[in-house]
Design an enzyme around this catalytic site. Structure first.
Site, PDB file in Angstrom:
ATOM      1  N   GLY A   1      -6.531  35.796  18.810  1.00 32.75           N
ATOM      2  CA  GLY A   1      -7.811  35.102  18.802  1.00 32.75           C
ATOM      3  C   GLY A   1      -8.685  35.519  19.963  1.00 32.75           C
ATOM      4  O   GLY A   1      -8.474  36.584  20.554  1.00 32.75           O
TER       5      GLY A   1
ATOM      6  N   LEU B   1     -11.700  36.469  19.625  1.00 37.98           N
ATOM      7  CA  LEU B   1     -12.091  37.769  19.057  1.00 37.98           C
ATOM      8  C   LEU B   1     -13.346  38.332  19.722  1.00 37.98           C
ATOM      9  O   LEU B   1     -14.291  37.606  20.013  1.00 37.98           O
ATOM     10  CB  LEU B   1     -12.334  37.622  17.549  1.00 37.98           C
TER      11      LEU B   1
ATOM     12  N   GLU C   1     -15.557  42.461  20.479  1.00 38.51           N
ATOM     13  CA  GLU C   1     -15.896  43.760  19.876  1.00 38.51           C
ATOM     14  C   GLU C   1     -14.667  44.633  19.612  1.00 38.51           C
ATOM     15  O   GLU C   1     -14.627  45.372  18.640  1.00 38.51           O
ATOM     16  CB  GLU C   1     -16.873  44.528  20.779  1.00 38.51           C
ATOM     17  N   GLY C   2     -13.688  44.568  20.507  1.00 37.61           N
ATOM     18  CA  GLY C   2     -12.466  45.362  20.321  1.00 37.61           C
ATOM     19  C   GLY C   2     -11.784  44.977  19.004  1.00 37.61           C
ATOM     20  O   GLY C   2     -11.410  45.842  18.199  1.00 37.61           O
ATOM     21  N   HIS C   3     -11.649  43.662  18.767  1.00 37.99           N
ATOM     22  CA  HIS C   3     -11.026  43.200  17.522  1.00 37.99           C
ATOM     23  C   HIS C   3     -11.897  43.569  16.301  1.00 37.99           C
ATOM     24  O   HIS C   3     -11.369  43.928  15.260  1.00 37.99           O
ATOM     25  CB  HIS C   3     -10.847  41.680  17.531  1.00 37.99           C
TER      26      HIS C   3
ATOM     27  N   GLY D   1      -4.958  48.365  18.929  1.00 37.28           N
ATOM     28  CA  GLY D   1      -5.924  49.044  19.793  1.00 37.28           C
ATOM     29  C   GLY D   1      -5.244  49.986  20.772  1.00 37.28           C
ATOM     30  O   GLY D   1      -4.157  49.688  21.291  1.00 37.28           O
TER      31      GLY D   1
ATOM     32  N   VAL E   1     -12.521  50.026  22.806  1.00 40.37           N
ATOM     33  CA  VAL E   1     -13.960  49.716  22.850  1.00 40.37           C
ATOM     34  C   VAL E   1     -14.300  49.359  24.296  1.00 40.37           C
ATOM     35  O   VAL E   1     -13.560  48.609  24.948  1.00 40.37           O
ATOM     36  CB  VAL E   1     -14.298  48.541  21.905  1.00 40.37           C
TER      37      VAL E   1
ATOM     38  N   SER F   1     -10.029  40.080  26.035  1.00 41.47           N
ATOM     39  CA  SER F   1     -10.249  38.624  26.093  1.00 41.47           C
ATOM     40  C   SER F   1     -10.152  38.145  27.537  1.00 41.47           C
ATOM     41  O   SER F   1     -10.784  37.161  27.917  1.00 41.47           O
ATOM     42  CB  SER F   1      -9.198  37.897  25.261  1.00 41.47           C
ATOM     43  N   ARG F   2      -9.338  38.827  28.346  1.00 40.88           N
ATOM     44  CA  ARG F   2      -9.128  38.382  29.733  1.00 40.88           C
ATOM     45  C   ARG F   2     -10.313  38.689  30.639  1.00 40.88           C
ATOM     46  O   ARG F   2     -10.381  38.172  31.753  1.00 40.88           O
ATOM     47  CB  ARG F   2      -7.834  38.988  30.292  1.00 40.88           C
TER      48      ARG F   2
END
Ligand code: PAF
Length: 287
Positions: A31, A33, A35-37, A147, A176, A186-187
């Protein structure tokens, strides 16, 4: 987009999709989420008929002093974003359904999981391979997209797939990056202003290593010393490791003959955020 929380219901649905001859492309996530996801979701859509995404913050891959409790969980926002990006099936199980009482099974890839991130995160990859194999058994994907930012994770999962004959094809999507080069994660939400200004150095240094390699430098020691000297100039993060390793067994290299993974993990000094990044030297570049 259909949302499912029950593993058996999701498994039954995915089995019926495959029986109809349709392929499933799967993006497992925790979760939050970004741009990478989204790029992984787009990749899954490009290779398969149906795109499935899971959202599950997996307790088994967090150490006791890690950020499991504070890991971001913006579920409503994630559902909107996944639907917008073209996810057809969202699987968001409860922890008590994935790890019910009396749950006893672990899936462990040995050796390569104690290197790089595994050295400071004992048990982390065992948690990852356990949940990923469980998710594969539920979703039964033809393709699963991971990724490149989590290079070691992708290598460990590929090893598990090969070793256990899991009938899934792994697709690894490029990292990305933000405009300054920082890998999207996310971190990154934990970073303070001063850290944010400093951490683009991580990729800038990796990129300089790439350029030195392209100009002909093949000594891993020289490239590593160069990387370390760049990181010594950072004020708001410290490297946890900088390694130049082979792309299968993750063993340190002296001399780069064909390809090499240059992998780094850094810890920021104010928020204590752990960031990872990498480049692959000698890989064929995508157009
Ligand atoms: O990369 C992640 O977000 C997680 O490690 C994964 C693959 C979803 C397993 O929990």
């Amino acid at each position: 987009m259909d949302i499912h929380t029950d593993p058996i219901e999701m498994q039954t649905l995915c089995r019926s999709i495959r029986r109809k001859g349709r392929t499933i492309g799967f993006v497992p996530t925790m979760g939050a989420l970004h741009e990478g996801h989204f790029s992984l979701i787009r990749q899954a859509r490009a290779v398969a008929d149906i795109c499935a995404v899971s959202i599950f913050v997996n307790p088994a891959q967090f150490g006791p002093s890690e950020d499991y409790a504070k890991y971001p969980r913006p579920f409503e926002k994630d559902c909107d974003a996944a639907g917008r990006e073209g996810c057809d099936l969202l699987f968001a199980p409860k922890s008590s359904d994935m790890y019910p009482e009396n749950y006893l099974t672990r899936v462990a890839v040995i050796d390569i999981t104690s290197r790089l991130c595994g050295a400071s995160r004992p048990g982390h990859f065992r948690g990852v391979t356990t949940i990923v194999l469980k998710l594969f058994n539920i979703v039964q994907p033809d393709y699963a997209v991971f990724g490149q930012k989590d290079a070691q994770q992708a290598i460990v999962i590929q090893r598990m797939i090969d070793d256990l004959h899991v009938p899934v094809t792994i697709v690894v999507a490029p990292t990305v990056r933000e405009p300054g080069g920082l890998a999207v994660s996310s971190r990154n939400a934990y970073l303070t202003k001063s850290e944010r200004d400093d951490v683009p150095r991580i990729y800038q240094a990796l990129h300089l290593v790439e350029q030195a390699f392209e100009k002909g430098e093949r000594s891993a020691q020289s490239l590593k010393s160069f990387l370390e000297s760049r990181f010594a100039e950072a004020r708001f993060f410290r490297p946890e490791y900088c390694e130049i390793v082979d792309t299968t067994l993750l063993k340190p290299l002296d001399h780069i003959k064909t390809t090499a993974l240059v992998a780094v993990a850094c810890r920021t000094t104010e928020s204590g955020t752990r960031l990872i990044d990498n480049v692959v030297l000698g890989a064929l570049k995508e157009e």
